[in-house]
Design a protein around this motif. Sequence first.
Motif: not given
Length: 296
Positions: A232-239, A261-268, A291-296
Amino acid sequence: MKNVAVIGAGTMGNGIAHTFAQSGFKVQLIDVNDDALRKGVQTISKNLDRMVAKGKLTDADKLDTLGNITTFTNITEGVEYASLVVEAATENVDLKLNIFKQLNEACPEDTILATNTSSISITQIAAATARPDMVIGMHFMNPVPIMKLVEIIRGYNTSDAVTGTIVELSKTLGKEPVIVNDYPGFVANRILMPMINESIETLYNNVAGVRDIDTVMKLGMAHPMGPLQLADFIGLDVCLSILNVMYEGFKNPKYAPCPLLVNMVQAGKLGVKSGEGFYDYSESRKAEHVSDQFLK
């Protein structure tokens, strides 16, 4: 070498500018607009205030540090007298190549060109210039004013003289330089990012929750921060960007980013910078799970 230009006033750029200015260097901080520069200098000022409050600096030290920083929105003007330029723009290869083409034209012939890239090939960046022997990686760690390590990355053509100069310069900043060779991810991220990615896979596979995974790594492995909080501190987009660079560079599936990780970055959901990642930073409150939406 007392005149340093820093390209980019974001998290890494303002930290690098802060560190050089606090060590007595004259710093030209460069970004595309005045708003970015204002925010960068405000961040430096706030971080200096924390150091003053802790007794590590005096008020006079703070004023001297800020007085060493001049801001520019024009690269050509900002690098005119620089002995060293440290590029700390967004981790995007096309952007960096364009910046280094501009630097090659605008900088004096003896100016050393450094990049703070965390994964992109130094050799590739250097090839955009007519001075590949004078291009080198200076990968600072975040937060720059506190973290001691600087990875010094030699490109294929980086000269011994330039490498030696940057090693000694890093020491004058109070840093511990480590020389590494130019391969995807270098050392720090070649080891760190697979660990972060595997932590995300562990969450994705419902082995444990966010806080539980971080607690295991903090208490069991003596890490000061759990890997998901660190992401989170690095930035998921950077990771994600770093993992993609390593995956493309090595063609090894162990570097393929987790679908979560891909889904979270795409969701902002990028971490601290967006207010939410694996933890919730919107109201100075940390959520215990994604959020549960990312784990579905």
